[in-house]
Design a protein around this motif. Structure first.
Motif, mmCIF file in Angstrom:
data_model
loop_
_atom_site.group_PDB
_atom_site.id
_atom_site.type_symbol
_atom_site.label_atom_id
_atom_site.label_comp_id
_atom_site.label_asym_id
_atom_site.label_seq_id
_atom_site.Cartn_x
_atom_site.Cartn_y
_atom_site.Cartn_z
ATOM 1 N N ARG A 56 -1.244 -22.707 -0.368
ATOM 2 C CA ARG A 56 -2.484 -23.310 0.120
ATOM 3 C C ARG A 56 -3.708 -22.476 -0.258
ATOM 4 O O ARG A 56 -4.823 -22.788 0.153
ATOM 5 C CB ARG A 56 -2.436 -23.463 1.643
ATOM 6 N N GLY A 57 -3.476 -21.410 -1.004
ATOM 7 C CA GLY A 57 -4.591 -20.567 -1.420
ATOM 8 C C GLY A 57 -4.962 -19.502 -0.411
ATOM 9 O O GLY A 57 -6.007 -18.860 -0.544
ATOM 10 N N ILE A 58 -4.123 -19.314 0.602
ATOM 11 C CA ILE A 58 -4.381 -18.281 1.613
ATOM 12 C C ILE A 58 -3.890 -16.943 1.080
ATOM 13 O O ILE A 58 -2.718 -16.802 0.715
ATOM 14 C CB ILE A 58 -3.675 -18.626 2.938
ATOM 15 N N ARG A 59 -4.788 -15.979 1.016
ATOM 16 C CA ARG A 59 -4.418 -14.643 0.549
ATOM 17 C C ARG A 59 -3.816 -13.850 1.703
ATOM 18 O O ARG A 59 -4.273 -13.952 2.837
ATOM 19 C CB ARG A 59 -5.641 -13.937 -0.023
ATOM 20 N N VAL A 60 -2.767 -13.074 1.399
ATOM 21 C CA VAL A 60 -2.034 -12.343 2.431
ATOM 22 C C VAL A 60 -1.936 -10.875 2.039
ATOM 23 O O VAL A 60 -1.660 -10.535 0.890
ATOM 24 C CB VAL A 60 -0.616 -12.927 2.624
ATOM 25 N N SER A 61 -2.185 -10.006 3.015
ATOM 26 C CA SER A 61 -2.082 -8.560 2.809
ATOM 27 C C SER A 61 -1.258 -7.959 3.941
ATOM 28 O O SER A 61 -1.209 -8.494 5.048
ATOM 29 C CB SER A 61 -3.477 -7.927 2.787
ATOM 30 N N SER A 62 -0.614 -6.840 3.649
ATOM 31 C CA SER A 62 0.199 -6.157 4.643
ATOM 32 C C SER A 62 -0.039 -4.658 4.581
ATOM 33 O O SER A 62 -0.375 -4.111 3.524
ATOM 34 C CB SER A 62 1.685 -6.452 4.397
ATOM 35 N N ALA A 63 0.167 -3.992 5.719
ATOM 36 C CA ALA A 63 0.072 -2.532 5.775
ATOM 37 C C ALA A 63 1.438 -1.887 5.576
ATOM 38 O O ALA A 63 1.697 -0.791 6.072
ATOM 39 C CB ALA A 63 -0.537 -2.091 7.099
ATOM 40 N N ARG A 64 2.311 -2.561 4.840
ATOM 41 C CA ARG A 64 3.671 -2.044 4.624
ATOM 42 C C ARG A 64 3.645 -0.638 4.045
ATOM 43 O O ARG A 64 4.413 0.230 4.461
ATOM 44 C CB ARG A 64 4.449 -2.984 3.701
ATOM 45 N N ALA A 65 2.771 -0.395 3.076
ATOM 46 C CA ALA A 65 2.725 0.939 2.456
ATOM 47 C C ALA A 65 2.339 2.005 3.471
ATOM 48 O O ALA A 65 2.892 3.120 3.465
ATOM 49 C CB ALA A 65 1.740 0.936 1.281
ATOM 50 N N ALA A 66 1.404 1.680 4.355
ATOM 51 C CA ALA A 66 0.993 2.647 5.375
ATOM 52 C C ALA A 66 2.103 2.870 6.396
ATOM 53 O O ALA A 66 2.335 3.998 6.854
ATOM 54 C CB ALA A 66 -0.275 2.160 6.084
ATOM 55 N N ASN A 67 2.819 1.806 6.737
ATOM 56 C CA ASN A 67 3.900 1.932 7.712
ATOM 57 C C ASN A 67 5.090 2.690 7.140
ATOM 58 O O ASN A 67 5.885 3.263 7.889
ATOM 59 C CB ASN A 67 4.354 0.548 8.189
ATOM 60 N N ALA A 68 5.206 2.709 5.810
ATOM 61 C CA ALA A 68 6.322 3.431 5.178
ATOM 62 C C ALA A 68 6.177 4.940 5.322
ATOM 63 O O ALA A 68 7.178 5.668 5.298
ATOM 64 C CB ALA A 68 6.401 3.063 3.695
ATOM 65 N N ILE A 69 4.961 5.418 5.480
ATOM 66 C CA ILE A 69 4.722 6.869 5.481
ATOM 67 C C ILE A 69 5.468 7.579 6.602
ATOM 68 O O ILE A 69 6.224 8.526 6.340
ATOM 69 C CB ILE A 69 3.209 7.166 5.516
ATOM 70 N N PRO A 70 5.312 7.177 7.885
ATOM 71 C CA PRO A 70 6.037 7.910 8.925
ATOM 72 C C PRO A 70 7.553 7.760 8.821
ATOM 73 O O PRO A 70 8.288 8.683 9.180
ATOM 74 C CB PRO A 70 5.503 7.311 10.229
ATOM 75 N N VAL A 71 8.034 6.607 8.336
ATOM 76 C CA VAL A 71 9.481 6.443 8.182
ATOM 77 C C VAL A 71 10.003 7.404 7.126
ATOM 78 O O VAL A 71 11.046 8.046 7.308
ATOM 79 C CB VAL A 71 9.834 4.990 7.812
ATOM 80 N N ALA A 72 9.272 7.514 6.018
ATOM 81 C CA ALA A 72 9.688 8.451 4.969
ATOM 82 C C ALA A 72 9.607 9.888 5.461
ATOM 83 O O ALA A 72 10.503 10.709 5.177
ATOM 84 C CB ALA A 72 8.814 8.261 3.726
ATOM 85 N N GLU A 73 8.558 10.223 6.202
ATOM 86 C CA GLU A 73 8.430 11.577 6.752
ATOM 87 C C GLU A 73 9.612 11.897 7.657
ATOM 88 O O GLU A 73 10.219 12.976 7.575
ATOM 89 C CB GLU A 73 7.119 11.703 7.539
ATOM 90 N N PHE A 74 9.934 10.961 8.540
ATOM 91 C CA PHE A 74 11.044 11.143 9.478
ATOM 92 C C PHE A 74 12.355 11.295 8.711
ATOM 93 O O PHE A 74 13.165 12.188 8.996
ATOM 94 C CB PHE A 74 11.104 9.933 10.407
ATOM 95 N N THR A 75 12.562 10.430 7.717
ATOM 96 C CA THR A 75 13.816 10.448 6.968
ATOM 97 C C THR A 75 14.003 11.753 6.222
ATOM 98 O O THR A 75 15.092 12.361 6.256
ATOM 99 C CB THR A 75 13.865 9.267 5.990
ATOM 100 N N VAL A 76 12.970 12.201 5.527
ATOM 101 C CA VAL A 76 13.086 13.460 4.775
ATOM 102 C C VAL A 76 13.334 14.623 5.727
ATOM 103 O O VAL A 76 14.135 15.526 5.434
ATOM 104 C CB VAL A 76 11.825 13.687 3.913
ATOM 105 N N ALA A 77 12.685 14.599 6.889
ATOM 106 C CA ALA A 77 12.935 15.647 7.887
ATOM 107 C C ALA A 77 14.384 15.621 8.348
ATOM 108 O O ALA A 77 15.039 16.671 8.468
ATOM 109 C CB ALA A 77 11.992 15.477 9.071
ATOM 110 N N MET A 78 14.918 14.427 8.601
ATOM 111 C CA MET A 78 16.307 14.309 9.046
ATOM 112 C C MET A 78 17.284 14.754 7.965
ATOM 113 O O MET A 78 18.278 15.427 8.244
ATOM 114 C CB MET A 78 16.616 12.866 9.455
ATOM 115 N N ILE A 79 17.013 14.397 6.713
ATOM 116 C CA ILE A 79 17.872 14.823 5.618
ATOM 117 C C ILE A 79 17.868 16.348 5.506
ATOM 118 O O ILE A 79 18.920 16.985 5.336
ATOM 119 C CB ILE A 79 17.418 14.169 4.290
ATOM 120 N N THR A 80 16.678 16.931 5.624
ATOM 121 C CA THR A 80 16.561 18.389 5.525
ATOM 122 C C THR A 80 17.319 19.076 6.653
ATOM 123 O O THR A 80 18.074 20.039 6.432
ATOM 124 C CB THR A 80 15.082 18.806 5.563
#
Length: 322
Positions: free
Chosen positions: A91-115
């Motif tokens: 319908r021509g509706i543009r969509v954006s998400s903050a997925r990239a921003a939300n990935a940051i704490p998950v990646a931080e947590f994961t790398v900390a857990m792996i370490t």
């Protein structure tokens, strides 16, 4: 430009602080004190050109979009946009998400857990506190250390890719399983692409899961995959609990063959008395990895940046396809 907030009202001050709400009110015709979760409750729907959505929003189906003839864009401060009917973009509706921003704490947590998993930190701490004696590190934890360990990554998702990028700075070997990834994708993040999941498991000291939950990925970390992991390996799951054959994992954990760091389970609140609560080789957290507390402000800032781009007539930095 008329806009509306479609999200859990209780989260508004966590996501948009006073400064952010002031910025929104300067560029939009919006009442930031009025947030609703259902599109049926949005006032003056026919005039709304922009929807700002977030956690708590209910499904926006095709017929729901019919009530928004002026709608031009949806900016979601959460991650996925599965709540939105795929016809929105048609319908021509543009969509954006903050997925990239939300990935940051998950990646931080994961790398900390792996370490910490590679350092045996959780298990050494429990032994130290229980036995209250000198711990001979080299004798009792001879395989401890992140150096030259092998980390198996399941899924080159936004989060999985960020985890690999951060691990690439360490002296580790990274293996990647993702049927949609290419050798070039793996090379960009310093990983070796492995076509067989059991092979990846057999070569991994730590197996970290970052695939989405779909019919094809449920129980993908199967009994066979878990059996392929070497003795003493650690399973890290910050994705979705349903991706693992949980009964099979519990069996390995009860025998003491594997370890697990689980931020998600199946179901995502286990029933009281479940063995994962008390097994000594399990570190269990209540879905902490994603954005929470002060980290929600990052999502609000990411959404606000996209809104300012849209108002200025510029393309989204993080467009999404529902």
């Amino acid at each position: 430009m008329r806009a509306a907030l479609l999200m859990n009202p209780a989260l508004v001050p966590f996501v948009f602080g006073d400064v952010e709400r002031s910025r929104l009110e300067k560029i939009l015709e919006i009442d930031t004190t009025q947030a609703v979760t259902s599109i049926a409750d949005v006032p003056a729907r026919s005039d709304v050109e922009l929807l700002i959505t977030g956690w708590g929003v209910t499904s926006i189906a095709r017929e729901g979009l019919d009530g928004f003839p002026s709608l031009r864009a949806i900016v979601h401060w959460g991650g996925g946009v599965g709540f939105l009917d795929a016809e929105a973009t048609a319908r021509g509706i543009r969509v954006s998400s903050a997925r990239a921003a939300n990935a940051i704490p998950v990646a931080e947590f994961t790398v900390a857990m792996i370490t910490l998993a590679a350092k045996d930190a959780f298990w050494a701490s429990r032994r130290y506190c229980a036995e209250q004696r000198f711990i001979d590190r080299e004798a009792e934890f001879p395989r401890t250390g992140l150096y030259r360990s092998t980390i198996g990554i399941v899924g080159a998702s936004t989060i999985g890719s960020l985890v690999m990028e951060r691990l690439a700075e360490a002296d580790v070997d990274i293996l990647l399983f993702d049927p949609y990834a290419t050798v070039e994708t793996a090379d960009r993040v310093g990983a070796e692409l492995v076509a067989d999941l059991c092979e990846l498991a057999a070569r991994s000291d730590v197996l970290s899961i970052h695939a989405p939950e779909t019919p094809a990925t449920i129980r993908m970390i199967s009994a066979e995959v878990l059996a392929a992991l070497p003795d003493g390996a650690t399973v890290v799951n910050t994705a979705r609990g349903a991706l693992i054959d949980q009964p099979a994992l519990v069996g390995h954990l009860q025998r003491g063959r594997l370890r697990a760091i689980l931020d998600v389970t199946d179901p995502d609140v286990l029933e009281p008395g479940h063995p994962l609560y008390t097994l000594p080789n399990v570190f269990l957290t209540p879905h902490l990895a994603g954005s929470m507390g002060s980290e929600l402000r990052r999502l609000g800032e990411a959404a606000l940046a996209e809104i300012e781009r849209f108002v200025a007539g510029r393309p989204f930095a993080h467009p999404m396809q529902p």
